[in-house]
Design a protein around this motif. Structure first.
Motif, PDB file in Angstrom:
ATOM      1  N   PRO A 236       3.029   3.212   6.555  1.00  0.00           N
ATOM      2  CA  PRO A 236       3.739   2.606   7.686  1.00  0.00           C
ATOM      3  C   PRO A 236       3.592   1.093   7.783  1.00  0.00           C
ATOM      4  N   ASP A 237       2.441   0.561   7.373  1.00  0.00           N
ATOM      5  CA  ASP A 237       2.264  -0.895   7.426  1.00  0.00           C
ATOM      6  C   ASP A 237       3.233  -1.611   6.492  1.00  0.00           C
TER       7      ASP A 237
ATOM      8  N   ALA B 118       7.845   6.714  17.482  1.00  0.00           N
ATOM      9  CA  ALA B 118       8.771   7.836  17.397  1.00  0.00           C
ATOM     10  C   ALA B 118       9.280   8.030  15.989  1.00  0.00           C
ATOM     11  N   ALA B 119       9.200   7.003  15.168  1.00  0.00           N
ATOM     12  CA  ALA B 119       9.683   7.089  13.800  1.00  0.00           C
ATOM     13  C   ALA B 119       8.542   7.280  12.808  1.00  0.00           C
TER      14      ALA B 119
ATOM     15  N   MET C 186       0.850  -1.191   0.000  1.00  0.00           N
ATOM     16  CA  MET C 186       0.000   0.000   0.000  1.00  0.00           C
ATOM     17  C   MET C 186       0.888   1.244   0.000  1.00  0.00           C
ATOM     18  N   SER C 187       0.605   2.185  -0.925  1.00  0.00           N
ATOM     19  CA  SER C 187       1.365   3.421  -0.977  1.00  0.00           C
ATOM     20  C   SER C 187       0.542   4.483  -1.655  1.00  0.00           C
ATOM     21  N   VAL C 188       0.939   5.713  -1.481  1.00  0.00           N
ATOM     22  CA  VAL C 188       0.333   6.838  -2.173  1.00  0.00           C
ATOM     23  C   VAL C 188       1.232   7.149  -3.349  1.00  0.00           C
ATOM     24  N   SER C 189       0.724   7.036  -4.568  1.00  0.00           N
ATOM     25  CA  SER C 189       1.575   7.146  -5.756  1.00  0.00           C
ATOM     26  C   SER C 189       1.373   8.458  -6.481  1.00  0.00           C
TER      27      SER C 189
ATOM     28  N   PRO D 211       8.610   5.412   8.252  1.00  0.00           N
ATOM     29  CA  PRO D 211       8.723   6.563   7.348  1.00  0.00           C
ATOM     30  C   PRO D 211       9.809   7.568   7.698  1.00  0.00           C
ATOM     31  N   LEU D 212       9.945   7.931   8.970  1.00  0.00           N
ATOM     32  CA  LEU D 212      10.907   8.967   9.337  1.00  0.00           C
ATOM     33  C   LEU D 212      12.266   8.424   9.771  1.00  0.00           C
TER      34      LEU D 212
END
Length: 308
Positions: free
Chosen positions: A254-255, A302-303, A1-4, A276-277
């Motif tokens: 994040p998943d 935290a990330a 899953m991602s935002v493309s 992500p971070l």
């Protein structure tokens, strides 16, 4: 899953990548100390999204050998230009800064200096020694090194200084090197990591996602890092430093980052910090503790793994 990315338009930054602004006096104090000692940090030079948090925790990743790089990696915010000779006083100042900040884990990286015969490896070694001299008790020391153009002797110089962790990032999938990292070689980076492991030292590497790679390619990189004997791997979201840099092709959920970590560990990598971070030095002390003590895992929230 991602935002493309679609239709050539810029992507909206998703909620899990929102960063809180600094609110502690220690943020300004850390920056003031770095300026006072005439040092650079990758936090500031590379526009790291975690700088507010890390400076507020009285920590920073020191950037040695100047603030001008001899390469032109497309993802990086550190620019090129005229390089200066290494500053012989810089290692001692890094040691003083580490002591003043009370660091228990010190991370040192550099610009790439292909102009230097040893790639700057002797300067790394001097910095490691200076930290040991300045800090009591001695902190754990992590160095994030360039590829030294494949020089075994340059790598041996760093190995002989005996840092606790040697990190070298592969950065991205090999199919993207020509566009993203044209002056580097994927196999050369893997060979460096293999040499670090063969020398009996802790090896670490990292990569970004969102530059155009597929999930299968990410897993392929993890397989290569596992085969190289890598002890630690970090995976984080690429975030465009400016409009002059390549656009983000996708924001990975994040998943999916959590899935990368599970699969990387199943391949035999002892510790994978994937969110992500996450960046190479983000919560580096806690990540190292997690490698040696599985009860000290970093807090995923935290990330940026929490969606709230």
């Amino acid at each position: 899953m991602s935002v493309s990315e679609n239709s050539g338009t810029s992507l909206r930054i998703p909620p899990w990548l929102r960063v809180k602004l600094p609110s502690k006096p220690s943020y300004g104090a850390t920056g003031a100390l770095v300026r006072e000692l005439g040092l650079h940090t990758v936090c500031q030079s590379a526009k790291c999204p975690n700088m507010f948090e890390c400076y507020s925790r009285n920590t920073a990743t020191f950037l040695i050998l100047g603030n001008t790089c001899t390469r032109s990696c497309a993802f990086c915010n550190i620019g090129g230009g005229t390089v200066l000779a290494p500053d012989p006083g810089e290692p001692a100042r890094v040691g003083r800064a580490a002591a003043a900040l009370g660091l228990r884990h010190v991370v040192v990286t550099s610009v790439t200096r292909d102009d230097l015969p040893d790639g700057g490896s002797a300067h790394f070694a001097e910095t490691i020694r200076a930290i040991r001299l300045s800090c009591q008790p001695c902190p754990t020391i992590e160095v994030l090194i360039p590829d030294f153009q494949g020089s075994e002797s340059a790598l041996q110089t760093v190995l002989a200084a005996a840092p606790h962790i040697i990190n070298h990032n592969v950065e991205t999938a090999p199919s993207l090197y020509a566009r993203i990292r044209p002056q580097a070689a994927y196999r050369q980076s893997l060979e460096l990591l293999q040499r670090v492991k063969a020398a009996g030292q802790v090896s670490k590497s990292g990569l970004m996602v969102g530059l155009g790679e597929t999930d299968d390619e990410v897993l392929g990189v993890l397989e290569d890092l596992a085969a190289a004997g890598c002890d630690m791997v970090t995976i984080g979201q690429y975030m465009r430093p400016s409009r002059q840099h390549p656009p983000v092709v996708r924001y990975v959920h994040p998943d999916v980052f959590a899935d990368y970590a599970r699969k990387g560990q199943a391949m035999g990598i002892p510790f994978v910090f994937s969110a992500p971070l996450v960046r190479s030095s983000y919560h580096a002390e806690r990540a190292f503790a997690a490698l040696t003590d599985q009860h000290a895992l970093p807090d995923p929230a935290a990330a940026g793994m929490a969606l709230g």
